[in-house]
Scaffold this motif. Structure first.
Motif, PDB file in Angstrom:
ATOM      1  N   THR A  72       7.202   4.192   5.276  1.00 36.39           N
ATOM      2  CA  THR A  72       6.110   4.737   6.096  1.00 36.39           C
ATOM      3  C   THR A  72       6.118   3.977   7.416  1.00 36.39           C
ATOM      4  O   THR A  72       6.600   2.834   7.476  1.00 36.39           O
ATOM      5  N   MET A  76       0.997   7.254  -6.495  1.00 36.85           N
ATOM      6  CA  MET A  76      -0.019   8.290  -6.756  1.00 36.85           C
ATOM      7  C   MET A  76       0.514   9.665  -6.338  1.00 36.85           C
ATOM      8  O   MET A  76       0.274  10.674  -7.021  1.00 36.85           O
ATOM      9  N   GLY A  77       1.260   9.695  -5.226  1.00 38.34           N
ATOM     10  CA  GLY A  77       1.828  10.962  -4.737  1.00 38.34           C
ATOM     11  C   GLY A  77       2.774  11.565  -5.768  1.00 38.34           C
ATOM     12  O   GLY A  77       2.688  12.758  -6.088  1.00 38.34           O
ATOM     13  N   GLU A 125       0.623   4.101  -2.765  1.00 38.83           N
ATOM     14  CA  GLU A 125       0.285   5.497  -2.414  1.00 38.83           C
ATOM     15  C   GLU A 125       1.392   6.439  -2.888  1.00 38.83           C
ATOM     16  O   GLU A 125       1.133   7.541  -3.368  1.00 38.83           O
ATOM     17  N   HIS A 126       2.647   5.986  -2.743  1.00 43.73           N
ATOM     18  CA  HIS A 126       3.755   6.849  -3.173  1.00 43.73           C
ATOM     19  C   HIS A 126       3.705   7.065  -4.683  1.00 43.73           C
ATOM     20  O   HIS A 126       4.008   8.156  -5.178  1.00 43.73           O
ATOM     21  N   PHE A 132      -6.517   2.674  -7.023  1.00 38.38           N
ATOM     22  CA  PHE A 132      -6.460   4.117  -6.742  1.00 38.38           C
ATOM     23  C   PHE A 132      -6.763   4.911  -8.015  1.00 38.38           C
ATOM     24  O   PHE A 132      -7.478   5.917  -7.984  1.00 38.38           O
ATOM     25  N   ARG A 177      -3.031  -2.468  -6.776  1.00 37.07           N
ATOM     26  CA  ARG A 177      -3.423  -1.425  -5.805  1.00 37.07           C
ATOM     27  C   ARG A 177      -3.444  -0.047  -6.501  1.00 37.07           C
ATOM     28  O   ARG A 177      -4.354   0.747  -6.299  1.00 37.07           O
ATOM     29  N   ASN A 209       0.828  -1.209   0.000  1.00 33.72           N
ATOM     30  CA  ASN A 209       0.000   0.000   0.000  1.00 33.72           C
ATOM     31  C   ASN A 209       0.859   1.255   0.000  1.00 33.72           C
ATOM     32  O   ASN A 209       0.577   2.219  -0.709  1.00 33.72           O
ATOM     33  N   SER A 210       1.935   1.233   0.789  1.00 32.62           N
ATOM     34  CA  SER A 210       2.814   2.408   0.842  1.00 32.62           C
ATOM     35  C   SER A 210       3.391   2.708  -0.534  1.00 32.62           C
ATOM     36  O   SER A 210       3.440   3.865  -0.959  1.00 32.62           O
TER      37      SER A 210
END
Ligand code: 3PG
Length: 529
Positions: free
Chosen positions: A285, A107-108, A104-105, A159, A155, A100-101
């Protein structure tokens, strides 16, 4: 004291757990330099690493005592796996814990790049405003192409769908139904993918197949105004090809977390105005590191205890790795293999394993590995583990056979392992596991026993005559050997008998010879299980 070396920053709770292992010395050097590492690793049993530690064959050669490489994350491209395998070193990792980290990164980075957030931040911090400079693009309705639809890839797909993007993916290893389940359009090749999307995002491990997969030819397929994101591994994108393509102006930006040369990536790339960068922090994270720390400790602890780990990277393919029914049988097979190799007194040609009861119907891959490991351990000077057991076994030229024992009446699961020679020699040991945890040796050459296979034992063939037990006891007492347990089995009165004596300490060679001279004793073997 054996040493555990930790060379990457891992969560403090995991360091505490490692330190709580009383019989190990823990060395924590998260920023260790190569020269010091070469020294430190020479007498370590375990190394726990993150991506910055390069475990190449040179370093592995220095690590004479190394048995476990624990990768506190997923990617193992920093480790020479083939060489570690040859050396019998178990490599483990922690898949799924930072998925997940990393997603998310991804997408960031994508948002940072397409909305120019870092540039706006720097401008404002330095007293500026200039908001007209920071106009960007929405993600909504854009087509994103995922190279790899595994843990992180799917994942990111989820997103991206949350941002109303259209998602494409190239992943030849995934079943078509998974594309459907994730609402992703399958692409036939990296070229196909690049021509269908305006944002290309990489989510594959680095290996022979993926190294340089995003090269000039793929980059040329991207439409005008595209973006590239790489949070997987440096090297998946050919950086030299990318630099040339960036200069052509068709690509509007690329955002990298991972680089071909870490920790010193090409400055030309990092400083390029169209490159957004982060220093491989996709997994950094609190949440990911807590999970990774906990898992890597548990895995190392299991491996140190001789158990089968849940996330082996270099064990031969076995499907039953976490099966509580099979694992104790694999351990028992290892014990029997060790016993057989110590007791045998002839040159064998084959080793056969026969299964009874429910064992007939399970995947026996792990059990066979256990047997080979146990058998080879005593006949080889090399370090043998589950990792390299089968390749060591092959060098002995023995045939490994399997058979099932079918009985008329319902029988409990059990196994019988037979070592055969070409002159009719035969040595057989049978065993059973009670309640999925209590291992027992139940037969040796058709003599019945109930022996817990741990410790030092004397296996004595004798004639069933009065006084033999007493004479053995006296002989051992004169050698100051304490008897822990004494089991005697005979087939008929006055015939052959077999004694299994568990002793507290090893009997020396001279005392063993004296024991063999005792009346009615036919042979004596000492084994350690
Ligand atoms: C991984 O391989 O899982 C990620 O790249 C994270 O690795 P690291 O946290 O050790 O850098």
């Amino acid at each position: 004291m054996e040493k555990i070396l930790i060379t990457g920053k891992i969560h403090p709770s995991a360091i505490q757990q490692f330190k709580s292992l009383k019989s190990y010395q823990v060395i924590y050097e998260p920023d260790v330099r190569r020269e010091r590492l070469e020294d430190l690793i020479s007498d370590c049993l375990v190394i726990v690493t993150r991506s910055e530690t390069k475990l190449d064959n040179k370093l592995i050669d220095r690590a004479q005592k190394l048995k476990i490489i624990a990768r506190a994350a997923v990617g193992v491209s920093n480790i020479d796996i083939d060489y570690a395998t040859e050396k019998g070193i178990l490599v483990i990792n922690t898949p799924g814990k930072n998925t997940n980290s990393a997603a998310e990164h991804t997408m960031g980075l994508m948002l940072s790049m397409m909305r120019k957030i870092p540039q706006a931040f720097i401008k404002m911090k330095s007293g500026g405003w200039d908001r007209h400079l920071f106009s960007g693009f929405e993600l909504k309705d854009k087509c994103i192409g995922l190279l790899g639809l595994g843990n992180v890839g799917h994942r990111v797909a989820k997103f991206a769908k949350g941002f109303d993007m259209q998602v494409y993916a190239y992943d030849p290893y995934i079943a078509p139904k998974l594309f459907t389940r994730h609402g992703v359009v399958p692409s036939q090749s990296p070229y196909d993918l690049a021509s269908q999307v305006s944002i290309l995002s990489c989510h594959v491990p680095l290996n022979k197949e993926t190294k340089g997969m995003i090269d000039r030819k793929v980059l040329e397929k991207l439409p005008e105004g595209s973006y590239i994101v790489n949070t997987s591994r440096g090297g998946v994108v050919n950086e030299n090809d990318l630099l040339k393509e960036l200069d052509k102006g068709k690509i509007l930006g690329c955002a990298f977390d991972t680089w071909e040369d870490e920790p010193l990536p090409k400055r030309e790339l990092v400083e390029h105005p169209l490159v957004w960068c982060s220093p491989h922090i996709g997994a950094s994270t609190l949440e990911a590191q807590k999970k990774i720390g906990q898992t890597i400790f548990e895995q190392v602890h299991k491996a140190l205890g001789g158990g089968v780990v849940d996330f082996p990277v270099n064990l031969p393919q076995v499907t039953s790795i976490d099966n509580p029914y099979i694992v104790p049988y694999a351990t028992l097979a290892e014990k029997i293999g060790t016993a057989i190799s110590q007791i045998r007194s002839f040159n064998p040609t084959s080793l056969e394993i026969s299964y009874r009861g429910d064992l007939v119907n399970v995947d026996k891959g792990l059990i066979k590995l256990g047997l080979m490991k146990g058998y080879v351990n005593f006949s080889s000077n090399a370090y043998v583990s589950y990792v390299n057991a089968s390749s060591h076994f092959k060098t002995l030229g023995l045939e490994l056979l399997e058979s099932d024992i079918h009985l008329d009446k319902e029988e409990k699961s059990a196994m019988l392992i037979s070592l055969k020679g070409d002159k009719g020699d035969l040595l057989k040991i049978g065993g059973i596991v009670y309640d999925q945890k209590y291992m027992r040796l139940t037969t040796i050459n058709d003599f019945y026993f109930d022996i817990k296979p741990t410790g030092t034992f004397l296996i004595i063939e004798n004639e069933d005559q009065p006084g033999v037990i007493g004479d053995i006891g006296s002989q051992l007492a004169s050698s100051k050997i304490n008897i822990n347990s004494f089991d005697l089995s005979r087939r008929e009165q006055g015939g052959d008998a077999l004694a299994i004596i568990q002793i507290d300490t090893l009997v020396g060679r001279k005392n063993l010879e004296d024991l063999k001279k005792v009346n009615h004793i036919k042979s004596v073997k000492q084994i350690v299980l």
